[in-house]
Design a protein around this motif. Structure first.
Motif, PDB file in Angstrom:
ATOM      1  N   VAL A 166       0.823  -1.130   0.101  1.00 44.71           N
ATOM      2  CA  VAL A 166      -0.202   0.092   0.286  1.00 44.71           C
ATOM      3  C   VAL A 166       0.935   1.537   0.026  1.00 44.71           C
ATOM      4  N   GLU A 167       0.552   2.147  -1.063  1.00 45.99           N
ATOM      5  CA  GLU A 167       1.574   2.951  -1.122  1.00 45.99           C
ATOM      6  C   GLU A 167       1.557   4.544  -0.195  1.00 45.99           C
ATOM      7  N   ILE A 168      -0.182   3.998   0.681  1.00 43.18           N
ATOM      8  CA  ILE A 168      -0.382   5.332   1.023  1.00 43.18           C
ATOM      9  C   ILE A 168       0.822   4.312   2.618  1.00 43.18           C
ATOM     10  N   ARG A 169       1.109   6.001   3.094  1.00 44.39           N
ATOM     11  CA  ARG A 169       2.003   5.688   4.383  1.00 44.39           C
ATOM     12  C   ARG A 169       1.043   5.764   5.490  1.00 44.39           C
ATOM     13  N   PHE A 170       0.134   6.224   5.318  1.00 45.57           N
ATOM     14  CA  PHE A 170      -0.797   6.663   6.462  1.00 45.57           C
ATOM     15  C   PHE A 170      -1.226   5.356   6.681  1.00 45.57           C
ATOM     16  N   ILE A 171      -1.070   3.957   6.189  1.00 43.81           N
ATOM     17  CA  ILE A 171      -2.145   3.055   6.519  1.00 43.81           C
ATOM     18  C   ILE A 171      -0.827   2.302   6.780  1.00 43.81           C
ATOM     19  N   ALA A 172      -0.296   2.486   5.943  1.00 47.49           N
ATOM     20  CA  ALA A 172       1.750   1.811   6.722  1.00 47.49           C
ATOM     21  C   ALA A 172       1.699   1.553   7.657  1.00 47.49           C
ATOM     22  N   GLU A 173       1.729   2.702   8.473  1.00 44.01           N
ATOM     23  CA  GLU A 173       1.587   3.492   9.730  1.00 44.01           C
ATOM     24  C   GLU A 173       0.860   2.679  10.810  1.00 44.01           C
ATOM     25  N   PHE A 174      -0.393   2.623  10.763  1.00 43.97           N
ATOM     26  CA  PHE A 174      -1.507   2.203  11.030  1.00 43.97           C
ATOM     27  C   PHE A 174      -1.653   0.477  10.999  1.00 43.97           C
ATOM     28  N   PHE A 175      -1.082   0.166  10.401  1.00 44.48           N
ATOM     29  CA  PHE A 175      -0.953  -1.084  11.023  1.00 44.48           C
ATOM     30  C   PHE A 175       0.415  -2.123  11.598  1.00 44.48           C
ATOM     31  N   ALA A 176       2.112  -1.513  11.330  1.00 43.40           N
ATOM     32  CA  ALA A 176       2.541  -1.147  12.297  1.00 43.40           C
ATOM     33  C   ALA A 176       2.377  -1.319  13.975  1.00 43.40           C
ATOM     34  N   SER A 177       1.283   0.226  13.946  1.00 41.33           N
ATOM     35  CA  SER A 177       1.459   0.772  15.440  1.00 41.33           C
ATOM     36  C   SER A 177       0.623  -0.815  15.817  1.00 41.33           C
ATOM     37  N   LEU A 178      -0.987  -0.923  15.669  1.00 44.59           N
ATOM     38  CA  LEU A 178      -1.440  -2.062  15.739  1.00 44.59           C
ATOM     39  C   LEU A 178      -1.278  -3.740  15.602  1.00 44.59           C
ATOM     40  N   ILE A 179      -0.212  -4.163  15.102  1.00 44.27           N
ATOM     41  CA  ILE A 179       0.882  -5.043  15.426  1.00 44.27           C
ATOM     42  C   ILE A 179       1.549  -4.864  16.262  1.00 44.27           C
ATOM     43  N   ILE A 180       2.171  -3.398  16.339  1.00 43.87           N
ATOM     44  CA  ILE A 180       2.665  -3.331  18.189  1.00 43.87           C
ATOM     45  C   ILE A 180       2.387  -2.999  19.860  1.00 43.87           C
ATOM     46  N   GLY A 181       1.035  -2.808  19.190  1.00 43.37           N
ATOM     47  CA  GLY A 181      -0.232  -3.499  19.751  1.00 43.37           C
ATOM     48  C   GLY A 181      -0.513  -4.430  20.474  1.00 43.37           C
ATOM     49  N   LEU A 182      -1.013  -4.854  19.682  1.00 38.40           N
ATOM     50  CA  LEU A 182      -1.377  -6.691  19.588  1.00 38.40           C
ATOM     51  C   LEU A 182      -0.045  -7.542  20.434  1.00 38.40           C
ATOM     52  N   ILE A 183       0.794  -7.172  19.935  1.00 34.73           N
ATOM     53  CA  ILE A 183       2.012  -8.046  20.413  1.00 34.73           C
ATOM     54  C   ILE A 183       2.506  -7.567  21.868  1.00 34.73           C
ATOM     55  N   ALA A 184       2.371  -6.306  22.087  1.00 34.45           N
ATOM     56  CA  ALA A 184       2.440  -5.987  23.237  1.00 34.45           C
ATOM     57  C   ALA A 184       1.309  -6.851  24.399  1.00 34.45           C
ATOM     58  N   VAL A 185       0.061  -6.409  24.557  1.00 33.96           N
ATOM     59  CA  VAL A 185      -1.113  -6.820  24.604  1.00 33.96           C
ATOM     60  C   VAL A 185      -0.384  -8.305  24.781  1.00 33.96           C
ATOM     61  N   PHE A 187       2.621 -10.132  25.129  1.00 36.09           N
ATOM     62  CA  PHE A 187       3.442 -10.517  25.931  1.00 36.09           C
ATOM     63  C   PHE A 187       2.269  -9.908  27.558  1.00 36.09           C
ATOM     64  N   ILE A 188       2.255  -9.261  27.698  1.00 34.31           N
ATOM     65  CA  ILE A 188       1.042  -8.737  29.134  1.00 34.31           C
ATOM     66  C   ILE A 188       0.130 -10.166  29.725  1.00 34.31           C
ATOM     67  N   THR A 189      -0.322 -10.325  28.578  1.00 35.43           N
ATOM     68  CA  THR A 189      -1.507 -10.966  28.993  1.00 35.43           C
ATOM     69  C   THR A 189      -0.684 -13.252  29.518  1.00 35.43           C
ATOM     70  N   LEU A 190       0.489 -13.146  28.669  1.00 35.44           N
ATOM     71  CA  LEU A 190       0.975 -14.035  29.527  1.00 35.44           C
ATOM     72  C   LEU A 190       1.458 -14.369  30.207  1.00 35.44           C
ATOM     73  N   GLY A 191       1.619 -12.615  30.743  1.00 39.12           N
ATOM     74  CA  GLY A 191       3.309 -12.749  32.156  1.00 39.12           C
ATOM     75  C   GLY A 191       4.019 -12.703  31.916  1.00 39.12           C
ATOM     76  N   ILE A 192       4.343 -11.867  30.750  1.00 37.35           N
ATOM     77  CA  ILE A 192       6.329 -11.327  30.172  1.00 37.35           C
ATOM     78  C   ILE A 192       5.587 -10.484  29.807  1.00 37.35           C
ATOM     79  N   GLY A 193       6.765  -9.058  31.231  1.00 35.59           N
ATOM     80  CA  GLY A 193       6.735  -8.041  30.882  1.00 35.59           C
ATOM     81  C   GLY A 193       6.210  -7.603  32.132  1.00 35.59           C
ATOM     82  N   LEU A 194       6.305  -6.430  32.560  1.00 35.88           N
ATOM     83  CA  LEU A 194       5.284  -5.940  33.244  1.00 35.88           C
ATOM     84  C   LEU A 194       3.845  -5.206  33.164  1.00 35.88           C
ATOM     85  N   GLU A 195       4.181  -3.669  32.376  1.00 33.87           N
ATOM     86  CA  GLU A 195       4.412  -2.160  31.964  1.00 33.87           C
ATOM     87  C   GLU A 195       3.620  -2.164  31.083  1.00 33.87           C
TER      88      GLU A 195
END
Length: 253
Positions: A166-185, A187-195
């Motif tokens: 997708v040549e629209i950078r806005f969508i690429a950045e939204f998708f990247a932050s979405l992936i970051i949020g899902l991975i972070a959540v 890890f916390i759900t699995l008890g890996i990480g504190l904050e």
């Protein structure tokens, strides 16, 4: 000098100036720096009154006020400070008389053809470690370091991959932050990480448009209002995309 050769010389000077400006704009240089570099190159080759005007998406250049203007559209932009530094080096060599017109054009063409000195793999590795370091810097614990590294690295890789689809950078950045949020959540759900907040903050830092914000302020201070406002708006859109992606994840937990 014959009229024909004089016109040809002016055209060649314009080509050198336009190519130098193109490389700098595509690598996210400030517009006032682009215009200053083009003017200095033109003056070094004997142009008395060069007229250059740059915006983040285009360049105009003329060898005089009453002469025909040359225009070039800038469609894609990235961040490559190495190429900006190389154009500055070449321009200084031109001003000092070390490079002739043809030599300068060949040097700029070779620089334009070269790919970035940093591969996507190296960029992802750098983003991985940067994410973990930012998490620690913002007050996270060492238990959050590895989750932040993984989330930041995978998120940055997702942005690079989605940019190809997708040549629209806005969508690429939204998708990247979405992936970051899902991975972070995850890890916390699995008890890996504190904050959770510290992991997310560190992981999104490689996506933050720090260079665009800096360039916008510098262009505004230099009196380039159009470029400054447009770059500021681009930075705001990027920040909104990052925030929207994280908010989308947090809204469902």
């Amino acid at each position: 000098m014959k009229v024909g050769s004089h016109v040809e010389n002016q055209n060649n000077i314009a080509k050198v100036c336009m190519l130098a400006g193109k490389i700098m704009l595509e690598c996210s240089a400030e517009t006032y720096r682009v215009e200053d570099t083009m003017d200095r190159i033109a003056i070094a080759f004997g142009v008395e009154n060069p007229q250059s005007y740059a915006t983040p998406t285009g360049i105009n250049f003329s060898v005089d006020r009453a002469e025909a203007a040359n225009f070039m559209r800038i469609a894609k932009r990235t961040t490559d400070l190495y190429k900006i530094a190389e154009v500055n080096r070449i321009s200084r060599m031109i001003v000092s008389g070390e490079l002739e017109l043809n030599e300068a054009f060949d040097s700029l063409k070779e620089l334009d053809r070269n790919h970035s000195v940093y591969s996507n793999t190296l960029l992802v590795i750098a983003a991985t470690f940067v994410s973990g370091c930012f998490t620690i810097m913002f007050g996270g614990t060492w238990a959050d370091f590895i989750p932040a590294c993984i989330a930041g690295g995978l998120g940055f890789a997702a942005m690079l991959g989605s940019e190809r689809l997708v040549e629209i950078r806005f969508i690429a950045e939204f998708f990247a932050s979405l992936i970051i949020g899902l991975i972070a959540v995850g890890f916390i759900t699995l008890g890996i990480g504190l904050e959770l907040d510290k992991i997310i903050i560190g992981a999104v830092m490689p996506l933050v448009p720090g260079l665009h914000i800096t360039n916008a302020v510098r262009d505004l201070m230099a009196g380039h209002l159009v470029a400054g406002v447009s770059k500021g708006a681009e930075a705001v859109l990027t920040a909104f995309a990052i925030g929207a992606g994280i908010a989308s994840v947090l809204a469902f937990i």
